[in-house]
Design an enzyme around this catalytic site. Sequence first.
Site, PDB file in Angstrom:
ATOM      1  N   HIS A 134       0.841  -1.201   0.000  1.00 21.71           N
ATOM      2  CA  HIS A 134       0.000   0.000   0.000  1.00 21.71           C
ATOM      3  C   HIS A 134       0.882   1.259   0.000  1.00 21.71           C
ATOM      4  O   HIS A 134       0.585   2.230  -0.702  1.00 21.71           O
ATOM      5  CB  HIS A 134      -0.881   0.063   1.251  1.00 21.71           C
TER       6      HIS A 134
ATOM      7  N   LYS B 255     -18.047  -7.368   7.676  1.00 25.55           N
ATOM      8  CA  LYS B 255     -16.682  -7.898   7.628  1.00 25.55           C
ATOM      9  C   LYS B 255     -16.081  -8.003   9.023  1.00 25.55           C
ATOM     10  O   LYS B 255     -16.305  -7.150   9.871  1.00 25.55           O
ATOM     11  CB  LYS B 255     -15.797  -6.952   6.794  1.00 25.55           C
TER      12      LYS B 255
ATOM     13  N   ARG C 115      -2.225  -5.707  -8.569  1.00 24.53           N
ATOM     14  CA  ARG C 115      -1.139  -6.679  -8.396  1.00 24.53           C
ATOM     15  C   ARG C 115      -1.133  -7.738  -9.472  1.00 24.53           C
ATOM     16  O   ARG C 115      -0.108  -8.332  -9.771  1.00 24.53           O
ATOM     17  CB  ARG C 115      -1.279  -7.389  -7.040  1.00 24.53           C
TER      18      ARG C 115
ATOM     19  N   SER D 272      -2.861  -7.833   2.594  1.00 25.49           N
ATOM     20  CA  SER D 272      -3.242  -7.754   4.012  1.00 25.49           C
ATOM     21  C   SER D 272      -3.750  -9.118   4.480  1.00 25.49           C
ATOM     22  O   SER D 272      -3.531  -9.507   5.625  1.00 25.49           O
ATOM     23  CB  SER D 272      -4.326  -6.700   4.224  1.00 25.49           C
TER      24      SER D 272
HETATM   25  P1  ADP Z   1      -9.864  -3.868  -0.129  1.00 26.07           P
HETATM   26  O1  ADP Z   1     -10.422  -4.388   1.145  1.00 26.07           O
HETATM   27  O2  ADP Z   1     -10.717  -2.829  -0.793  1.00 26.07           O
HETATM   28  O3  ADP Z   1      -9.329  -4.893  -1.086  1.00 26.07           O
HETATM   29  P2  ADP Z   1      -7.157  -3.390   0.692  1.00 26.07           P
HETATM   30  O4  ADP Z   1      -6.854  -2.659   1.957  1.00 26.07           O
HETATM   31  O5  ADP Z   1      -6.865  -4.844   0.652  1.00 26.07           O
HETATM   32  O6  ADP Z   1      -8.636  -3.036   0.350  1.00 26.07           O
HETATM   33  O7  ADP Z   1      -6.379  -2.717  -0.518  1.00 26.07           O
HETATM   34  C1  ADP Z   1      -6.534  -1.366  -0.874  1.00 26.07           C
HETATM   35  C2  ADP Z   1      -5.860  -1.122  -2.212  1.00 26.07           C
HETATM   36  O8  ADP Z   1      -4.475  -1.419  -2.133  1.00 26.07           O
HETATM   37  C3  ADP Z   1      -6.379  -1.954  -3.365  1.00 26.07           C
HETATM   38  O9  ADP Z   1      -6.385  -1.153  -4.534  1.00 26.07           O
HETATM   39  C4  ADP Z   1      -5.382  -3.046  -3.512  1.00 26.07           C
HETATM   40  O10 ADP Z   1      -5.321  -3.559  -4.829  1.00 26.07           O
HETATM   41  C5  ADP Z   1      -4.111  -2.286  -3.188  1.00 26.07           C
HETATM   42  N1  ADP Z   1      -3.053  -3.175  -2.734  1.00 26.07           N
HETATM   43  C6  ADP Z   1      -3.097  -4.063  -1.736  1.00 26.07           C
HETATM   44  N2  ADP Z   1      -1.927  -4.717  -1.595  1.00 26.07           N
HETATM   45  C7  ADP Z   1      -1.113  -4.214  -2.561  1.00 26.07           C
HETATM   46  C8  ADP Z   1       0.222  -4.499  -2.981  1.00 26.07           C
HETATM   47  N3  ADP Z   1       0.958  -5.430  -2.387  1.00 26.07           N
HETATM   48  N4  ADP Z   1       0.731  -3.777  -3.997  1.00 26.07           N
HETATM   49  C9  ADP Z   1      -0.039  -2.865  -4.618  1.00 26.07           C
HETATM   50  N5  ADP Z   1      -1.297  -2.557  -4.298  1.00 26.07           N
HETATM   51  C10 ADP Z   1      -1.839  -3.222  -3.277  1.00 26.07           C
END
Ligand code: ADP
Length: 158
Positions: free
Chosen positions: A17, A41, A90, A129
Site C-alpha cells: 500500500h 466484515k 497486483r 493484508s
Molecule cells: P480492499 O479491502 O478494498 O481490497 P485493501 O486494503 O486490501 O482493500 O487494498 C486497498 C488497495 O491497495 C487496493 O487497490 C489493492 O489492490 C491495493 N493493494 C493491496 N496490496 C497491494 C500491494 N501489495 N501492492 C499494490 N497494491 C496493493
Amino acid sequence: MKIAVFPGSFDPITIGHCDILERALPLFDKIVVAIGHNSQKKYLFPLEQRLQFIAQTFSHEPKIEVTDYTGLTIHFCQQIGANYLLRGIRSSVDFEYERNISQMNFAVSNNQIETIFLICQPVYSHISSTIVREVLIGKGNAEAFLPPKVRELIRHGE
Ligand code: ADP
C-alpha cells in the site's frame, strides 16, 4: 485542487500500500486514505488501530490524510470534493475485479470520478493484508511486509 481517495480496509496497511501511495503523491495535491466501514466484515485490527497505523506511517507527509467513511465510496468522494480514486493492481485477478468497480463508479458518479490505477512493483505483488493477517494470527513474523512504524506499534501492543 486534485484530490484522490485511496479506499480500502488496510487491515493492516502493508509496504505494498505504501508503495502505491508514495508513487501517487506527485500526481495529486492531496490523497485521503479512507477506511470503509463494512459491518459484515470481520477485521483483525480495530478501526482506531488501522487509522493509527496509517497516520503514524505518513505523519511526515502533509499531502496524505487518513479517515474512515460509511456508505458508498463515490458519495464520500463527492462529500470531500475528490474527483479521483486510487487503486493498486497486483495481478490480472485484481484487474478483473477493479475494472467492474471502476466502470460502475464512473457511471454512477455521472462520469465525474475517475479511478487511477498504479501497477505494483514486482517485489510487492505477493503482499496482501490477507496473508499478513494469516501470518500474524499464526504467530509468525510478518515484519518484512509492514512499514516500520506499524512494526513498532504491533511489537509494543504485545
Ligand atoms: P480492499 O479491502 O478494498 O481490497 P485493501 O486494503 O486490501 O482493500 O487494498 C486497498 C488497495 O491497495 C487496493 O487497490 C489493492 O489492490 C491495493 N493493494 C493491496 N496490496 C497491494 C500491494 N501489495 N501492492 C499494490 N497494491 C496493493
